[in-house]
Motif scaffolding. Structure first.
Motif, PDB file in Angstrom:
ATOM      1  N   ALA A   1       0.841  -1.210   0.000  1.00 20.70           N
ATOM      2  CA  ALA A   1       0.000   0.000   0.000  1.00 20.70           C
ATOM      3  C   ALA A   1       0.870   1.252   0.000  1.00 20.70           C
ATOM      4  O   ALA A   1       1.895   1.318   0.693  1.00 20.70           O
TER       5      ALA A   1
ATOM      6  N   LYS B   1      -2.356   3.979   3.031  1.00 15.33           N
ATOM      7  CA  LYS B   1      -2.634   2.785   3.845  1.00 15.33           C
ATOM      8  C   LYS B   1      -4.089   2.676   4.274  1.00 15.33           C
ATOM      9  O   LYS B   1      -4.728   3.679   4.610  1.00 15.33           O
ATOM     10  N   TYR B   2      -4.541   1.440   4.296  1.00 11.15           N
ATOM     11  CA  TYR B   2      -5.828   1.077   4.915  1.00 11.15           C
ATOM     12  C   TYR B   2      -5.505   0.720   6.362  1.00 11.15           C
ATOM     13  O   TYR B   2      -4.774  -0.242   6.622  1.00 11.15           O
ATOM     14  N   TRP B   3      -5.992   1.498   7.287  1.00 13.99           N
ATOM     15  CA  TRP B   3      -5.733   1.204   8.709  1.00 13.99           C
ATOM     16  C   TRP B   3      -6.925   1.702   9.498  1.00 13.99           C
ATOM     17  O   TRP B   3      -7.069   2.883   9.756  1.00 13.99           O
TER      18      TRP B   3
ATOM     19  N   SER C   1      -7.634   3.325  -0.009  1.00 12.93           N
ATOM     20  CA  SER C   1      -6.198   3.009  -0.056  1.00 12.93           C
ATOM     21  C   SER C   1      -5.782   2.712  -1.500  1.00 12.93           C
ATOM     22  O   SER C   1      -6.625   2.366  -2.328  1.00 12.93           O
TER      23      SER C   1
ATOM     24  N   SER D   1      -1.447 -12.658   3.632  1.00 10.00           N
ATOM     25  CA  SER D   1      -2.909 -12.797   3.565  1.00 10.00           C
ATOM     26  C   SER D   1      -3.461 -12.239   2.249  1.00 10.00           C
ATOM     27  O   SER D   1      -4.397 -12.798   1.687  1.00 10.00           O
TER      28      SER D   1
ATOM     29  N   SER E   1      -9.706 -10.823   3.685  1.00  8.80           N
ATOM     30  CA  SER E   1      -8.616  -9.987   4.194  1.00  8.80           C
ATOM     31  C   SER E   1      -8.631  -8.681   3.406  1.00  8.80           C
ATOM     32  O   SER E   1      -8.404  -8.701   2.186  1.00  8.80           O
ATOM     33  N   GLY E   2      -8.897  -7.577   4.075  1.00  9.19           N
ATOM     34  CA  GLY E   2      -9.129  -6.298   3.387  1.00  9.19           C
ATOM     35  C   GLY E   2      -8.178  -6.012   2.234  1.00  9.19           C
ATOM     36  O   GLY E   2      -8.602  -5.764   1.100  1.00  9.19           O
ATOM     37  N   SER E   3      -6.870  -6.063   2.513  1.00 10.16           N
ATOM     38  CA  SER E   3      -5.904  -5.683   1.479  1.00 10.16           C
ATOM     39  C   SER E   3      -5.909  -6.657   0.309  1.00 10.16           C
ATOM     40  O   SER E   3      -5.432  -6.326  -0.782  1.00 10.16           O
TER      41      SER E   3
ATOM     42  N   ARG F   1      -7.228  -5.716  -3.235  1.00 11.16           N
ATOM     43  CA  ARG F   1      -6.431  -4.972  -4.226  1.00 11.16           C
ATOM     44  C   ARG F   1      -5.532  -5.887  -5.042  1.00 11.16           C
ATOM     45  O   ARG F   1      -5.064  -5.505  -6.110  1.00 11.16           O
TER      46      ARG F   1
ATOM     47  N   SER G   1      -3.058  -7.712  12.113  1.00 13.36           N
ATOM     48  CA  SER G   1      -3.780  -6.645  11.413  1.00 13.36           C
ATOM     49  C   SER G   1      -5.126  -6.401  12.086  1.00 13.36           C
ATOM     50  O   SER G   1      -5.536  -5.267  12.297  1.00 13.36           O
TER      51      SER G   1
ATOM     52  N   HIS H   1      -6.227  -2.793  13.345  1.00 16.82           N
ATOM     53  CA  HIS H   1      -7.378  -2.039  12.836  1.00 16.82           C
ATOM     54  C   HIS H   1      -8.300  -1.640  13.991  1.00 16.82           C
ATOM     55  O   HIS H   1      -8.806  -0.527  14.033  1.00 16.82           O
TER      56      HIS H   1
ATOM     57  N   LEU I   1       1.223   5.593   9.492  1.00 11.40           N
ATOM     58  CA  LEU I   1       0.782   4.269   9.946  1.00 11.40           C
ATOM     59  C   LEU I   1       1.482   3.907  11.259  1.00 11.40           C
ATOM     60  O   LEU I   1       0.855   3.454  12.225  1.00 11.40           O
TER      61      LEU I   1
ATOM     62  N   ASP J   1       5.186  -1.538   5.816  1.00 12.88           N
ATOM     63  CA  ASP J   1       3.929  -2.192   6.152  1.00 12.88           C
ATOM     64  C   ASP J   1       3.816  -2.116   7.684  1.00 12.88           C
ATOM     65  O   ASP J   1       4.625  -1.425   8.307  1.00 12.88           O
ATOM     66  N   ALA J   2       2.888  -2.852   8.283  1.00 15.41           N
ATOM     67  CA  ALA J   2       2.760  -2.780   9.736  1.00 15.41           C
ATOM     68  C   ALA J   2       3.816  -3.671  10.397  1.00 15.41           C
ATOM     69  O   ALA J   2       3.512  -4.642  11.086  1.00 15.41           O
TER      70      ALA J   2
HETATM   71  O1  PMV Z   1      -5.634  -6.569   4.955  1.00 13.58           O
HETATM   72  P1  PMV Z   1      -5.183  -6.448   6.346  1.00 13.58           P
HETATM   73  O2  PMV Z   1      -6.311  -6.575   7.307  1.00 13.58           O
HETATM   74  O3  PMV Z   1      -4.043  -7.403   6.647  1.00 13.58           O
HETATM   75  O4  PMV Z   1      -4.625  -4.955   6.578  1.00 13.58           O
HETATM   76  C1  PMV Z   1      -3.526  -4.454   5.871  1.00 13.58           C
HETATM   77  C2  PMV Z   1      -3.027  -3.227   6.504  1.00 13.58           C
HETATM   78  C3  PMV Z   1      -1.735  -2.683   5.929  1.00 13.58           C
HETATM   79  O5  PMV Z   1      -0.994  -3.674   5.300  1.00 13.58           O
HETATM   80  C4  PMV Z   1      -0.890  -2.103   7.071  1.00 13.58           C
HETATM   81  C5  PMV Z   1      -1.993  -1.523   4.969  1.00 13.58           C
HETATM   82  C6  PMV Z   1      -2.604  -1.880   3.649  1.00 13.58           C
HETATM   83  O6  PMV Z   1      -3.389  -1.063   3.160  1.00 13.58           O
HETATM   84  O7  PMV Z   1      -2.250  -2.910   3.054  1.00 13.58           O
END
Ligand code: PMV
Length: 369
Positions: A38, A41-43, A55, A131, A168-170, A173, A226, A230, A276, A317-318
């Motif tokens: 990202a 970022k999606y957070w 994001s 993920s 898994s949100g990301s 994409r 994650s 979040h 982030l 990343d996180a």
């Molecule tokens: O998809 P998740 O729930 O693992 O969240 C991803 C969060 C970050 O990797 C930190 C940022 C992002 O947008 O990918």
């Protein structure tokens, strides 16, 4: 490969509204799907895995998951899951829960025996989250089985992105090549909180071959998941300001990506990475996800950019690992810089050479009915 036969349509024949899988229906599907990094970022999330802010990410090329699903019509649903050759029941349970929550999308599930095998192309202990690549690969396999049963020619990528998002949100994409945006923004009419959209045709050519060298500062498991990260945003005192800032960053980054404006790209990308981590530092409880060597690398990158005028920047990343982002024309200079100045900060001198990639790839589909 056996052709799709009309009798697969029988699957849609209604038995009190239940789909019927033709007996003897079996086969194998295999997909490879990439990870993504990202830039904005999606957070923070709400509802059913919906983002608090939009994001944008680069889809990667080398960090991928390959998943195959062997399927066979059966009396009941059953699932076995193997990760890198070993049966993994904990992961199977997670996938089973996800699948059973989506029986409406896969009405054949309760008449199918599934055997899944998954492998990552990047080392298990690289600290790289898998993920996004694993969930998008899995969803693409399942939608391919669904497509065969329905006799459709193509998978609906919007649906793939939507289902991957719930897993898994990301992952939403990772379904698209090059670059994707997930989350509603006024700047892009086609955007949605439910699924990601491709930004491939909104990119200046310089970004289509962008490099991402991933420096592995630590290969330890994540300090905070994650999911937990979040949820910490719910009580973060800066949450509202963060979401507003992310929206402004999306608008300005989209313009920079179209125009090939590297100065703005660098400013926003680095600021997003720092935000982030700052958000995690001021959460309750507080987390420091960087390591001293993360900061050493960041300082070196800024010094290198200043002295060479090469538009190298970083994102995070996180976790503590550092992604070095730069145009391909500077690959030799940056790789020399990594070897001479940065590998000393990496665990076992590990770094991964990646770049913007072409998105998921179907490796195999065989059905027999
Ligand atoms: O998809 P998740 O729930 O693992 O969240 C991803 C969060 C970050 O990797 C930190 C940022 C992002 O947008 O990918």
């Amino acid at each position: 490969m056996p052709e799709f036969t009309f009798r697969h349509f029988l699957y849609l024949c209604s038995m009190n509204g239940q789909a019927k899988v033709p007996s003897g229906f079996h086969g194998i599907v295999k997909w490879q799907s990439p990870s993504n990094i990202a830039l904005v970022k999606y957070w923070g999330k709400k509802g059913v895995q919906l983002p608090q802010n939009p994001s944008i990410s680069f889809t990667l090329s080398q960090c991928r998951t390959e998943t195959s699903v062997t399927f066979e019509a059966a009396e009941n649903f059953s699932l076995r899951f193997y990760f890198e050759g070993n049966e993994n029941q904990a992961f199977a349970a997670k996938i089973e829960k996800f699948l059973l929550d989506h029986v409406a999308d896969f009405p054949w599930l309760n008449q199918m025996s599934l055997n899944m095998e998954s492998n990552n192309t990047f080392p298990h202990s690289s600290g790289i989250a898998s993920s996004a690549s694993s969930m998008s690969a899995l969803v693409l396999c399942l939608l391919d089985i669904d497509r065969m049963l329905k006799g459709e020619a193509e998978i609906d990528l919007k649906k793939a992105s939507c289902l991957a998002r719930i897993a898994s949100g990301s992952a939403s994409r990772s379904v698209f090549p090059m670059m994707a945006l997930w989350g509603k923004t006024d700047t892009l009419a086609t955007s949605s909180d439910e699924y990601a959209v491709s930004l491939e045709n909104q990119m200046n050519p310089i970004f289509k071959t962008y490099c991402d060298s991933i420096l592995i500062v630590s290969d330890a498991a994540k300090l905070v998941s994650s999911r937990a990260g979040h949820s910490l945003m719910e009580n973060n005192p800066y949450a509202a300001a963060r979401y507003a800032q992310a929206n402004r960053n999306i608008e300005n980054l989209l313009a920079a990506l179209r125009d090939g404006d590297l100065e703005t790209f660098i400013e926003i990308t680095e600021s997003e990475a720092m935000q982030l981590h700052a958000l995690m530092m001021c959460s309750t409880p507080s987390f420091i996800l960087m390591k001293p060597n993360t900061l050493n690398i960041i300082s070196e990158i800024r010094r290198f950019r200043e002295t060479t005028q090469i538009p190298l920047c970083f994102t995070l990343d996180a976790g503590p690992n550092v992604h070095l982002l730069y145009p391909k024309q500077y690959a030799d200079a940056v790789e020399t810089f990594i070897d001479e100045n940065l590998v000393r900060y990496c665990t076992d001198s590990k770094w991964i050479k990646d770049c913007v990639g072409n998105g998921p790839q179907k490796l195999m589909v065989m059905d027999a009915g």
